[in-house]
Design an enzyme around this catalytic site. Sequence first.
Site, mmCIF file in Angstrom:
data_model
loop_
_atom_site.group_PDB
_atom_site.id
_atom_site.type_symbol
_atom_site.label_atom_id
_atom_site.label_comp_id
_atom_site.label_asym_id
_atom_site.label_seq_id
_atom_site.Cartn_x
_atom_site.Cartn_y
_atom_site.Cartn_z
ATOM 1 N N GLU A 19 0.831 -1.216 0.000
ATOM 2 C CA GLU A 19 0.000 0.000 0.000
ATOM 3 C C GLU A 19 0.864 1.264 0.000
ATOM 4 O OE1 GLU A 19 -3.205 0.353 -0.452
ATOM 5 O OE2 GLU A 19 -3.324 -1.819 -0.668
ATOM 6 N N ASP A 27 3.784 -4.102 -5.727
ATOM 7 C CA ASP A 27 4.288 -5.415 -5.277
ATOM 8 C C ASP A 27 5.817 -5.421 -5.297
ATOM 9 O OD1 ASP A 27 1.791 -6.414 -4.859
ATOM 10 O OD2 ASP A 27 1.743 -7.723 -6.621
HETATM 11 ZN ZN LIG Z 1 -2.465 -2.016 -4.597
#
Ligand SMILES: [Zn+2]
Length: 460
Positions: free
Chosen positions: A321, A404
Amino acid sequence: MISLAIPELGSWEGKIFVGILGFSWATYMWEEYLAYRQRRVYKENVIPPKELKNIMERETYDKARAYSLDKSKFGLVEGAFNQILSTGIMVYGGFPALWAASGQFIQWLGFSPEAEIPQTVAFVCIGSLLNNILSLPWSAYYTFKVEQKHGFNKQTPGFFIKDKFKKFVVSQVIASPVVAGLVYIIKAGGDYFFVYLWGFTMVVVMFFMTVYPDYIAPLFDKYEPLPEGELKSRIEELAAQIEFPLTKLYVVEGSKRSAHSNAYFYGFFKNKRIVLYDTLLEEYTPLNEKEGEKEEKETENKEKKKTGCNTDEVLAVLGHELGHWKLNHVLKGIIISQVNLLLVFSVFGSLYKYSPLYNAFGFHHSQPAFIGLIIVMQFVFAPYNEILQFLLTMFSRHNEFQADAFAKELNHATNLISALIKLNEDNLGFPVYDPLFSAWHLSHPPILERIRALEEKKKE
Ligand SMILES: [Zn+2]
């Protein structure tokens, strides 16, 4: 009396009418075709593909398949209803009828029949009320039949009704002054009103982004500071490591609504907060379970599978996030939407006196500013909106891979993979996708693709 409101087809307004209705049906058929392809994937993949061996147990896979099929069938029926409804509204002149009714309503309140701002506000309120009434049975069926059947629904009927009612009231309180402001600017702004319109929406968006978390969101859900402990101190460490200006850490009682889980951050400049759903945290007793119930649940839980993520996995999710923040994804999104709005408003600026546009929707005697805005933004721009949406979905998938990779840079790859697996399991995400459906709809890449990309990155 209900009568047809179709313009003469050879005229400009007739062509506009046919164009808009035709495009609406074309997109509807396209969406249904994609949904049909995806449904076929659910039906045909009775046995899990080999690559899922370490990702999903057979039992979860079967449950996810059944859940997805039910959601898809529900979407099929609801989509058909909405498409027929919106066609009916156009063909029978629903907008001018509602506009006239709003005019009568404000006269009854004592306004002059020429008062466009109050009439527009009434139009929006009544329209939204009708919309809410029509969608209520669908929403109730979805919550209490579909979600309930698969173990996700946590709402009681009382909560559901109260929540809907509160949402309606709060959105009217917010929408009314905004709508009034929009109409005022269009009417009084002169030749370059669209520039002021743009500035106004920007201020409104910024304003609500600022007040929403403190004043609006708590009306609907309970936000509690994350208790002191390992999780909290490790999140603070993570924020410090990447210079994220974290000021507050909340847990939101998502468990009162559903068992689906999530995490996000928000806030401007140096004042950022992180919100974790209680359902995301394995070691967290949902806020809404009372003390007595808690003990009961604990014995029950021993038989039931644990849901949510452990501390390492929650940190990996937050690493992802915060990657969105570090890589400026949010800022980029705001810039794209503002540039887009300026474009839409400037086109509206050149079209809003073009009477065939209003005639096509059955407005022959008046050209209300707000109606013009809806026609341009929603109908004239429909093809453009479809393309833009598709590009934004692509952009979002790209950002997900980037976030990621960012989490991987923080050494969270392994934990992120196990978090993705657990969250997919908790949310009963079906892991197999039709390529066309996936390309068109998925704002997040399918779990297998994300895991594969993370595995690749780990090797580097
Ligand atoms: Zn995301």
